[in-house]
Write a protein that holds these residues in place. Structure first.
Motif, mmCIF file in Angstrom:
data_model
loop_
_atom_site.group_PDB
_atom_site.id
_atom_site.type_symbol
_atom_site.label_atom_id
_atom_site.label_comp_id
_atom_site.label_asym_id
_atom_site.label_seq_id
_atom_site.Cartn_x
_atom_site.Cartn_y
_atom_site.Cartn_z
ATOM 1 N N ILE A 110 56.133 -21.684 15.405
ATOM 2 C CA ILE A 110 55.037 -20.838 14.503
ATOM 3 C C ILE A 110 53.749 -21.047 15.330
ATOM 4 O O ILE A 110 53.080 -21.957 15.633
ATOM 5 C CB ILE A 110 54.789 -21.766 13.309
ATOM 6 C CG1 ILE A 110 56.294 -21.855 12.595
ATOM 7 C CG2 ILE A 110 54.069 -20.928 12.207
ATOM 8 C CD1 ILE A 110 56.199 -22.395 11.205
ATOM 9 N N GLU A 169 53.670 -26.834 9.095
ATOM 10 C CA GLU A 169 53.976 -28.082 9.954
ATOM 11 C C GLU A 169 55.292 -28.584 9.680
ATOM 12 O O GLU A 169 55.909 -29.029 10.527
ATOM 13 C CB GLU A 169 52.922 -28.855 9.978
ATOM 14 C CG GLU A 169 51.801 -28.304 10.887
ATOM 15 C CD GLU A 169 50.756 -29.479 11.244
ATOM 16 O OE1 GLU A 169 50.698 -30.613 10.777
ATOM 17 O OE2 GLU A 169 49.711 -28.872 11.873
ATOM 18 N N SER A 203 58.265 -26.574 10.421
ATOM 19 C CA SER A 203 58.383 -25.990 12.012
ATOM 20 C C SER A 203 59.450 -26.878 12.749
ATOM 21 O O SER A 203 59.736 -28.213 12.061
ATOM 22 C CB SER A 203 57.268 -26.122 12.646
ATOM 23 O OG SER A 203 56.688 -27.271 12.890
ATOM 24 N N CYS A 244 53.724 -26.274 15.790
ATOM 25 C CA CYS A 244 52.954 -25.433 14.883
ATOM 26 C C CYS A 244 51.543 -25.668 15.151
ATOM 27 O O CYS A 244 51.295 -26.934 14.834
ATOM 28 C CB CYS A 244 53.683 -25.310 13.668
ATOM 29 S SG CYS A 244 52.472 -24.643 12.477
ATOM 30 N N ILE A 294 53.554 -26.155 21.621
ATOM 31 C CA ILE A 294 54.245 -25.237 20.421
ATOM 32 C C ILE A 294 55.673 -24.821 21.141
ATOM 33 O O ILE A 294 56.690 -24.758 20.506
ATOM 34 C CB ILE A 294 53.470 -24.134 20.081
ATOM 35 C CG1 ILE A 294 52.052 -24.509 19.455
ATOM 36 C CG2 ILE A 294 54.335 -23.454 19.147
ATOM 37 C CD1 ILE A 294 51.390 -23.277 19.023
#
Ligand code: NBP
Length: 467
Positions: free
Chosen positions: A138, A155, A158, A167, A355
């Motif tokens: 994300i 969070e 994710s 995230c 990420i």
């Protein structure tokens, strides 16, 4: 009251809603075609879901400040939905666009809504259906304070890589969607590189699907370990009748446009992302199937010659693919670097690499190395200059040259691999041929040139040389 509203119950929306609900979030759901809402309720019957049958009902079901996530087709549907929502929203409410919206649309919408005191978050979500359900990567952009209101939810839902959520807050307005766009550009390039290596191994090396399966499965145990390599190995397992499914799939690659956006943007900003460009072009060319069939009968193909053993070819392919992948990610990060300057964002590149390590399509083990390099060498102008990667490139570049020679001699099209090699050769060339271009420009257009031995701007009367 419900904590968040989710509009758009197609593949991504349903799975994100389920993911949130599984994490204890009370989600109100809505879809334009309302029959879909009942289908979803019937199929999943999640205790944290509340079906709502109008925009008004959805908004009224939510605690304040309202958090509403749109998971609808990018483009006009998002603008239409915003207008439908606006009469029911209040100052401080947070509208989230989790689709693949064009970042300039997100910048425009954020500005428009901030004038009405409504927060607008443009959130890149990657990982397809499975990612949305089990944990996507994300990339949230927009007002940081507003983001904090949904940070915990994002969070939690994710993907996790090495126990860290994939995230992180990216930056202001359209930056989250921008990073997602570049992610998709890298994805196009990564897939094209793998497909070129596949053609080299198949056409020059004569590897069978079983052998290819073993090669890719083996590569998924080393530095090439990644989602795309893993699914490639899986693809070669699937039989269909007396053959393999992969051999029966028409070789025309589709696209939804995010690769094209990345390229248009790179051209606008003056950044060379040639590997990504080649990948998009290769998809266009793939669609000229009937023309390609005709031309294959008009133009002679060279004989395919393998002057080394199959095992040696596989090793060349492995190291070459790694170098080309490094170039493709380096180009993506170079574009992000330029974008932060142009759009006034402060992007954290090592965080972005972190990420990408989980949930998304380009997740790969070597993103750990990218994250580490970008952490240790903050401000490095190009990933290729980072110690770790320049050592790998120096070590394996001769192999990329060797496999390119084989491909060229055998007439195998390798546009993305050769773009990667050309990028390295261009980048490591201290004295390029651009002096001649400057001379030509000055010759026909008096565009002037700089000199290596004197300061200033010069013009030469070239037309006089033949008098
Ligand atoms: P789609 O991109 O296929 O969009 C379908 C959804 O949009 C349906 O719920 C549809 O409602 C709704 N919609 C449309 Br079309 N026009 C609308 C309008 N004017 N007002 C309200 N709703 C409207 O769905 P998706 O594949 O789930 O993707 C959702 C978003 O996530 C997209 O932006 C997509 O690019 C992005 N994304 C997709 C993937 C993926 O793997 N699919 C991955 C990452 C991101 P209806 O049922 O009434 O037609």
């Amino acid at each position: 009251m419900q904590e968040i509203g989710l509009i758009g119950l197609s593949v991504m929306g349903v799975n994100l809603a389920l993911n949130m609900a599984d994490h204890g979030v009370k989600v109100s759901i809505f879809n334009r075609t309302v029959s879909v809402i009942d289908e979803v309720m019937e199929k999943y019957d999640h205790p944290n879901f509340r079906a709502t049958y109008s925009i008004e009902e959805l908004v009224k079901s939510l605690s304040r400040p309202r958090k509403i996530m749109m998971m609808v087709k990018a483009g006009q549907p998002v603008d239409m939905l915003i207008e439908q929502l606006l009469p029911y929203l209040e100052a401080g409410d947070i509208l989230i666009d989790g689709g693949n919206s064009f970042f300039k649309d997100t910048i425009r919408r954020e500005k428009y809504l901030s004038e009405k005191n409504i927060f607008y978050l443009g959130v890149g979500v990657s990982g397809g259906e499975e990612g949305a359900r089990r944990g996507p990567a994300i990339m949230p952009g927009g007002n940081r304070t507003a983001y904090q209101a949904v940070e915990q939810i994002f969070e939690n839902i994710s993907a996790k890589a090495y126990d860290e959520p994939c995230c992180r807050y990216i930056g202001e307005d359209g930056s989250g969607h921008y990073v997602k766009m570049v992610h998709n550009g890298i994805e196009y390039a990564d897939m094209q590189l793998i497909s070129e290596i596949y053609m080299i191994l198949k056409e020059i090396g004569g590897l069978s699907n079983d052998e290819l399966q073993q090669v890719f499965a083996g590569w998924n145990q080393n530095e090439l370990e990644s989602y795309l390599i893993e699914i490639t190995a899986d693809i070669f397992k699937v039989k269909d009748g007396d053959g393999y499914l992969v051999d029966k799939i028409l070789d025309k690659a589709s696209q939804k446009g995010t690769g094209k956006w990345t390229n248009l943007e790179a051209i606008d900003l003056g950044v060379d992302i040639s590997v990504i460009t080649s990948a998009v072009n290769a998809r266009y060319m793939s669609n000229l199937k009937s023309e390609r069939v005709k031309v294959s009968e008009m133009l002679d193909a060279p004989a395919k010659t393998l002057t080394i053993t199959k095992e040696e070819l596989v090793e060349l392919a492995r190291h070459s693919l790694y170098v080309a992948k490094i170039v493709c990610y380096a180009q993506g990060f170079k574009l992000l670097d330029k974008a932060q300057e142009v759009y006034n964002w402060t992007l954290n590149f090592d965080e972005i690499a972190r990420i990408f390590r989980g949930g998304c399509i380009i997740r790969a083990k070597f993103l750990n190395d990218i994250a580490a390099a970008l952490t240790m060498e903050k401000g490095v102008q190009n990933l290729i200059m980072a110690h770790f990667f320049r050592n790998i490139i120096n070590q394996h570049l001769p192999k990329l040259r060797e496999i390119m020679t084989l491909a060229v001699q055998s007439g195998i099209a390798v546009p993305a691999m050769s773009a990667a090699l050309a990028y390295i050769d261009t980048y490591r060339t201290a004295d390029s041929g651009a002096n001649l271009i400057q001379a030509q420009r000055d010759y026909f257009g008096a565009h002037t040139f700089e000199r290596t031995d004197q300061e200033g701007s010069f013009h030469y009367d070239w037309t006089g040389i033949n008098e």
